[in-house]
Design a protein around this motif. Structure first.
Motif, PDB file in Angstrom:
ATOM      1  N   ALA A 152      74.132 -49.643  18.189  1.00 51.49           N
ATOM      2  CA  ALA A 152      74.725 -49.830  19.512  1.00 51.49           C
ATOM      3  C   ALA A 152      74.431 -51.245  20.008  1.00 51.49           C
ATOM      4  O   ALA A 152      73.368 -51.807  19.724  1.00 51.49           O
ATOM      5  CB  ALA A 152      74.179 -48.801  20.496  1.00 51.49           C
ATOM      6  N   THR A 153      75.360 -51.801  20.746  1.00 48.05           N
ATOM      7  CA  THR A 153      75.144 -53.117  21.355  1.00 48.05           C
ATOM      8  C   THR A 153      74.904 -52.989  22.848  1.00 48.05           C
ATOM      9  O   THR A 153      74.037 -53.633  23.407  1.00 48.05           O
ATOM     10  CB  THR A 153      76.341 -54.034  21.095  1.00 48.05           C
ATOM     11  N   GLY A 154      75.700 -52.132  23.514  1.00 49.27           N
ATOM     12  CA  GLY A 154      75.443 -51.809  24.909  1.00 49.27           C
ATOM     13  C   GLY A 154      75.924 -52.847  25.892  1.00 49.27           C
ATOM     14  O   GLY A 154      76.402 -53.919  25.538  1.00 49.27           O
ATOM     15  N   ASP A 155      75.792 -52.478  27.186  1.00 48.06           N
ATOM     16  CA  ASP A 155      76.203 -53.330  28.293  1.00 48.06           C
ATOM     17  C   ASP A 155      74.998 -53.988  28.949  1.00 48.06           C
ATOM     18  O   ASP A 155      73.876 -53.502  28.875  1.00 48.06           O
ATOM     19  CB  ASP A 155      76.925 -52.490  29.365  1.00 48.06           C
ATOM     20  N   ASP A 156      75.255 -55.102  29.628  1.00 45.17           N
ATOM     21  CA  ASP A 156      74.242 -55.772  30.438  1.00 45.17           C
ATOM     22  C   ASP A 156      74.292 -55.165  31.837  1.00 45.17           C
ATOM     23  O   ASP A 156      75.241 -55.400  32.588  1.00 45.17           O
ATOM     24  CB  ASP A 156      74.512 -57.275  30.490  1.00 45.17           C
ATOM     25  N   VAL A 157      73.281 -54.342  32.188  1.00 44.50           N
ATOM     26  CA  VAL A 157      73.335 -53.579  33.428  1.00 44.50           C
ATOM     27  C   VAL A 157      72.058 -53.750  34.242  1.00 44.50           C
ATOM     28  O   VAL A 157      71.029 -54.199  33.743  1.00 44.50           O
ATOM     29  CB  VAL A 157      73.555 -52.078  33.138  1.00 44.50           C
ATOM     30  N   ASN A 161      61.215 -53.035  32.318  1.00 38.81           N
ATOM     31  CA  ASN A 161      61.738 -53.460  31.026  1.00 38.81           C
ATOM     32  C   ASN A 161      63.247 -53.254  30.960  1.00 38.81           C
ATOM     33  O   ASN A 161      63.760 -52.237  31.428  1.00 38.81           O
ATOM     34  CB  ASN A 161      61.073 -52.663  29.894  1.00 38.81           C
ATOM     35  N   SER A 162      63.949 -54.210  30.375  1.00 43.01           N
ATOM     36  CA  SER A 162      65.383 -54.025  30.162  1.00 43.01           C
ATOM     37  C   SER A 162      65.597 -53.001  29.061  1.00 43.01           C
ATOM     38  O   SER A 162      64.731 -52.781  28.211  1.00 43.01           O
ATOM     39  CB  SER A 162      66.044 -55.355  29.788  1.00 43.01           C
ATOM     40  N   ILE A 163      66.757 -52.360  29.075  1.00 39.68           N
ATOM     41  CA  ILE A 163      67.048 -51.298  28.127  1.00 39.68           C
ATOM     42  C   ILE A 163      67.669 -51.883  26.867  1.00 39.68           C
ATOM     43  O   ILE A 163      68.470 -52.811  26.923  1.00 39.68           O
ATOM     44  CB  ILE A 163      67.954 -50.235  28.774  1.00 39.68           C
ATOM     45  N   SER A 164      67.274 -51.343  25.710  1.00 36.75           N
ATOM     46  CA  SER A 164      67.709 -51.888  24.430  1.00 36.75           C
ATOM     47  C   SER A 164      68.715 -50.960  23.761  1.00 36.75           C
ATOM     48  O   SER A 164      68.499 -49.748  23.683  1.00 36.75           O
ATOM     49  CB  SER A 164      66.489 -52.065  23.511  1.00 36.75           C
ATOM     50  N   SER A 165      69.819 -51.514  23.288  1.00 36.93           N
ATOM     51  CA  SER A 165      70.822 -50.806  22.477  1.00 36.93           C
ATOM     52  C   SER A 165      71.213 -49.453  23.071  1.00 36.93           C
ATOM     53  O   SER A 165      71.119 -48.426  22.408  1.00 36.93           O
ATOM     54  CB  SER A 165      70.297 -50.605  21.051  1.00 36.93           C
ATOM     55  N   PRO A 166      71.683 -49.428  24.319  1.00 37.29           N
ATOM     56  CA  PRO A 166      71.971 -48.137  24.960  1.00 37.29           C
ATOM     57  C   PRO A 166      73.355 -47.593  24.627  1.00 37.29           C
ATOM     58  O   PRO A 166      74.254 -48.322  24.194  1.00 37.29           O
ATOM     59  CB  PRO A 166      71.878 -48.470  26.445  1.00 37.29           C
TER      60      PRO A 166
END
Length: 271
Positions: free
Chosen positions: A167-172, A179-184
């Protein structure tokens, strides 16, 4: 026509098109060099490759019609369809591909059925094409391609198995977590005026997780709740799901990726 294609610029993010009897004819080149003419309803866009991977999307509530996307290389007199990863959505599709620096790509936005029948049908209408860096690694990689969850009935939770691998995911917005979320990956559920709980605490979850709940829409998400490590290094969160409100659930990790089981349950009436 292809020769008058509208330029797509990643730094601008999107472009709005309007189909009104947008008939186009173009030539597709076969491997032996023969050209076959194809006629369809559509509009053309052009993009200059940068060497990065890109996502093209017409998955947008703004759209008045369904719009599919086809990516071509080659000149307008001998286009060659590009093999790309794609996924359908309610108003069109998402396409991802690896661009080559200096190569010109022509994108055909092809009209389908109306996104809403309220306007009386037809294939004419306004739509938006977005372009952004990324690759469609998993089906629910982006908010606009979120997987819908059935609403849990009574004491029976809805359980789904998933993975954040690739997964690449969104910048949210991180909703207050440090902590920022990784590969959501994304899910959504429609509220029915009850308190709900979303849990990743199952032993089937194999990595250190985070979970976020948002309301609003994918272009303007509003933080509702979030959790990091409420059950060991896994996550569980509860929130009041207002009736007829759509809630987006974002599942990811700190750094690692892995498999998970997401359990969504209705836990109480709202007084």
């Amino acid at each position: 026509e292809c020769e008058a294609a509208t330029l797509l610029l990643p730094e601008e993010g999107s472009v709005i098109g309007y189909m009104n009897d947008a008939n186009t004819t173009y030539g597709v080149a076969s491997e032996d060099g023969n050209i076959t003419d194809v006629e369809t309803d559509g509009m053309w866009f052009v993009f200059n490759g940068t060497g990065e991977s890109y996502l093209l999307s017409t998955c947008d509530e703004f759209n008045e019609i369904d719009v599919d996307l086809v990516v071509f290389t080659g000149g307008c007199d001998g286009l060659q369809p590009l093999t790309a990863v794609s996924q359908n959505c309610a108003s069109g599709m998402i396409v991802s591909f690896d661009s080559v620096l200096g190569v010109e790509y022509h994108i055909l936005a092809e009209s389908g059925s109306p996104a809403s029948v309220a306007d009386g049908g037809g294939s004419d209408g306004i739509f938006r094409v977005t372009i952004e860096p990324g690759f469609l690694g998993v089906p629910n990689d982006l908010c606009r391609s979120a997987t819908q969850l059935e609403y849990p009935a009574g004491d029976n939770p809805v359980s789904v198995f998933g993975s954040t691998t690739n997964a690449t995911g969104d910048d949210v917005e991180t909703c207050g977590l440090s902590n920022s979320i990784s590969s959501p990956v994304w899910y959504f559920v429609e509220g029915q005026g009850k308190q709900m709980r979303a849990s990743l605490c199952s032993d089937a979850t194999t990595f250190d997780t985070q979970i976020y709940i948002y309301s609003g829409d994918c272009d303007a998400l509003l933080c509702v709740a979030a959790d990091d490590d409420s059950c060991g290094d896994r996550s569980v969160v509860s929130w009041i799901a207002e009736e007829d409100e759509t809630y987006y659930l974002l599942v990811g990790g700190h750094i690692d990726t892995g498999d998970f089981r997401l359990d969504v349950a209705e836990i109480a009436d709202v007084e």
